[in-house]
Write a protein that holds these residues in place. Structure first.
Motif, mmCIF file in Angstrom:
data_model
loop_
_atom_site.group_PDB
_atom_site.id
_atom_site.type_symbol
_atom_site.label_atom_id
_atom_site.label_comp_id
_atom_site.label_asym_id
_atom_site.label_seq_id
_atom_site.Cartn_x
_atom_site.Cartn_y
_atom_site.Cartn_z
ATOM 1 N N THR A 137 0.822 -1.217 0.000
ATOM 2 C CA THR A 137 0.000 0.000 0.000
ATOM 3 C C THR A 137 0.850 1.259 0.000
ATOM 4 O O THR A 137 0.339 2.351 -0.266
ATOM 5 N N THR A 138 2.135 1.139 0.309
ATOM 6 C CA THR A 138 3.013 2.312 0.331
ATOM 7 C C THR A 138 3.599 2.618 -1.046
ATOM 8 O O THR A 138 4.247 3.651 -1.215
ATOM 9 N N LEU A 139 3.370 1.726 -2.004
ATOM 10 C CA LEU A 139 3.950 1.899 -3.335
ATOM 11 C C LEU A 139 3.009 2.674 -4.248
ATOM 12 O O LEU A 139 1.787 2.618 -4.095
ATOM 13 N N ALA A 140 3.579 3.354 -5.209
ATOM 14 C CA ALA A 140 2.775 4.059 -6.213
ATOM 15 C C ALA A 140 1.990 3.048 -7.040
ATOM 16 O O ALA A 140 2.511 1.993 -7.407
ATOM 17 N N ALA A 141 0.740 3.377 -7.332
ATOM 18 C CA ALA A 141 -0.119 2.467 -8.094
ATOM 19 C C ALA A 141 0.481 2.148 -9.461
ATOM 20 O O ALA A 141 0.347 1.032 -9.967
ATOM 21 N N GLU A 142 1.165 3.127 -10.059
ATOM 22 C CA GLU A 142 1.769 2.899 -11.373
ATOM 23 C C GLU A 142 2.809 1.785 -11.322
ATOM 24 O O GLU A 142 2.908 0.973 -12.242
ATOM 25 N N ARG A 143 3.590 1.758 -10.260
ATOM 26 C CA ARG A 143 4.615 0.714 -10.132
ATOM 27 C C ARG A 143 3.957 -0.659 -9.985
ATOM 28 O O ARG A 143 4.415 -1.647 -10.565
ATOM 29 N N ILE A 144 2.876 -0.713 -9.215
ATOM 30 C CA ILE A 144 2.193 -1.991 -9.008
ATOM 31 C C ILE A 144 1.580 -2.488 -10.305
ATOM 32 O O ILE A 144 1.758 -3.651 -10.686
ATOM 33 N N HIS A 145 0.854 -1.634 -11.006
ATOM 34 C CA HIS A 145 0.171 -2.112 -12.218
ATOM 35 C C HIS A 145 1.186 -2.468 -13.302
ATOM 36 O O HIS A 145 0.981 -3.433 -14.047
ATOM 37 N N HIS A 146 2.288 -1.734 -13.364
ATOM 38 C CA HIS A 146 3.328 -2.053 -14.347
ATOM 39 C C HIS A 146 3.918 -3.436 -14.056
ATOM 40 O O HIS A 146 4.109 -4.250 -14.972
ATOM 41 N N GLU A 147 4.162 -3.728 -12.800
ATOM 42 C CA GLU A 147 4.727 -5.030 -12.430
ATOM 43 C C GLU A 147 3.717 -6.153 -12.653
ATOM 44 O O GLU A 147 4.076 -7.248 -13.096
ATOM 45 N N LEU A 148 2.449 -5.899 -12.381
ATOM 46 C CA LEU A 148 1.426 -6.929 -12.584
ATOM 47 C C LEU A 148 1.262 -7.259 -14.066
ATOM 48 O O LEU A 148 1.085 -8.427 -14.435
ATOM 49 N N LEU A 149 1.320 -6.255 -14.926
ATOM 50 C CA LEU A 149 1.203 -6.521 -16.357
ATOM 51 C C LEU A 149 2.396 -7.348 -16.842
ATOM 52 O O LEU A 149 2.246 -8.240 -17.685
ATOM 53 N N LYS A 150 3.575 -7.096 -16.298
ATOM 54 C CA LYS A 150 4.743 -7.910 -16.648
ATOM 55 C C LYS A 150 4.555 -9.347 -16.154
ATOM 56 O O LYS A 150 4.908 -10.306 -16.839
ATOM 57 N N PHE A 151 4.016 -9.485 -14.958
ATOM 58 C CA PHE A 151 3.720 -10.809 -14.415
ATOM 59 C C PHE A 151 2.782 -11.579 -15.345
ATOM 60 O O PHE A 151 2.978 -12.764 -15.619
ATOM 61 N N LEU A 152 1.789 -10.875 -15.871
ATOM 62 C CA LEU A 152 0.787 -11.518 -16.716
ATOM 63 C C LEU A 152 1.299 -11.846 -18.112
ATOM 64 O O LEU A 152 0.616 -12.525 -18.870
ATOM 65 N N GLU A 153 2.498 -11.404 -18.447
ATOM 66 C CA GLU A 153 3.107 -11.751 -19.734
ATOM 67 C C GLU A 153 3.780 -13.121 -19.704
ATOM 68 O O GLU A 153 4.197 -13.629 -20.747
#
Length: 406
Positions: free
Chosen positions: A189-205
């Protein structure tokens, strides 16, 4: 390693006798025969020396991260990221005070996973101070040093661990890494949302992120920031359908399979998705036309006309994944036939327009659109077969029916 563009960079960097080595992902992927993406090179030389060496050899040098010791060389129209060896002097959260060094092991100790901490000399000799090769071969994603410490340095490493586990892991995840992820999941929750969504999209690749998504769910890793990520089996099924049909991976489609989209209107803002991504996710959650995996190819033409090829393709694949996740047996041949219909679709335009309606005496206003929408539905029901003459005749009939004797 032997490509002319790569050799030009290596020759420039070693012109005065310095030792340089490939590092990170290009070493990892080359060792297991996967396609190599970015080529990163490590050197003991400081950025100023690197820049001078490149320019002396006639290569472009871009100071992309000079404060962190990184210079990008451009050779053969390809970028090569060159970074000076570093060691941590002091760490605090995501940031660290670093110093340049000539100690290869100290630089490797700063890296996240053992499989990313390997160096490779230009002659092919691998320098592996933390057992990354053994871990890579065994499918073990393991932090360099203590997992607890590495996660606390940057909590995004929680998600990065699962991304690498999805791509390279086999068997159960590393126990120390999983414990650290569980213990510090609330810190996401302390991380920027952009960093989280960017990492999740990479995970989903990843080729098959389903098993890793199951671990994430079972251990509550995303619960603090994305509790909607609860459909790991549907994600696994979608990956299998994509593989069966030879469909190119789309991480946003996979996100739609993974998440509970009942509140899709909130997800875009929470994850800081782009407007285009947000709109697509909402359309997948509540499409204006129904698309089922068991639709005959002809029946797909109506939603294709209304929604377009990209949206229908995703809805079709998601519908197939939903059925597969529920235990239904899918007809691969029928699915492939439907997908061919979708991919072959060319947008169609009603042969008449507003000018034709006005020419029949209908005054400007909303009634023109209403008539055209109704005519379009009539045309679609007839599989787009009526030509302009037939459509004009039907339009005249409808206008005359509204004004009999007019």
């Amino acid at each position: 390693m032997t490509a002319p563009a790569t050799r030009a960079v290596l020759d420039a960097l070693t012109a005065d006798g310095q030792t340089v080595m490939f590092v990170g992902g290009c070493v990892r992927d080359a060792l297991i025969g996967r396609p190599v993406g970015d080529i990163d090179i490590a050197t003991p030389d400081p950025p100023e020396t690197v820049t001078a060496l490149l320019q002396r050899a006639g290569l472009k040098a871009v100071p992309t991260g000079i404060e962190h010791g990184t210079v990008t060389a451009v050779s053969g129209h390809r970028p090569f990221e060159i970074t000076t060896l570093r060691e941590d002097v002091e760490t605090y959260g995501r940031h660290a005070r670093v110093a340049f060094t000539d100690d290869w092991t100290a630089d490797a100790a700063r890296r996240d996973f053992t499989m990313n901490a390997m160096f490779c000399a230009p002659d092919g000799t691998v320098y592996d101070p933390f057992g990354g090769w053994d871990d890579l071969v065994a499918g073990r994603v393991r932090f360099v040093g203590k997992a607890e410490d590495r996660v606390q340095e940057d909590y995004l490493r929680l998600l990065r661990f699962f991304r690498f586990y999805a791509r390279y892991g086999r068997g159960a995840p590393d126990a120390d890494a999983l414990r650290a992820a569980e213990r510090h999941a609330s810190q996401l929750t302390t991380l920027a949302a952009e960093r989280i969504h960017h990492e999740l999209l990479k995970f989903l690749e990843a080729a098959n992120p389903g098993p890793a998504a199951r671990v994430i769910h079972d251990h509550g890793i995303l619960q603090p920031v994305l509790p909607e990520a609860r459909h790991a089996e549907r994600l696994r099924a979608l990956a299998a359908v994509e593989r069966e049909l030879g469909v190119i991976i789309d991480p946003l489609r996979r996100m739609a399979a993974w998440l509970d989209l009942r509140e899709a209107h909130r997800l875009g803002a929470r994850l800081r998705l782009s407007n285009k991504q947000d709109r697509h996710l909402r359309q997948l959650a509540a499409p204006a036309e129904t698309v089922r995996a068991d639709m005959a190819p002809r029946d797909l033409r109506r939603p294709l006309h209304r929604l377009g090829r990209d949206l229908v393709r995703d809805l079709y694949l998601l519908a197939a994944a939903e059925r597969s996740a529920a235990g239904e047996r899918l007809d691969a041949a029928a699915l492939a036939a439907g997908l061919r219909e979708i991919e072959a679709w060319q947008p169609k335009r009603l042969p008449v327009d507003g000018g034709d309606v006005k020419a029949l005496g209908v005054p400007p206003g909303p009634r023109i659109k209403q008539l055209l929408d109704a005519l379009d539905a009539w045309w679609v029901d007839r599989d787009f077969q009526p030509g302009r003459a037939a459509c004009l005749a039907e339009l005249r009939r409808r206008v005359a029916a509204e004004h009999p004797g007019g």
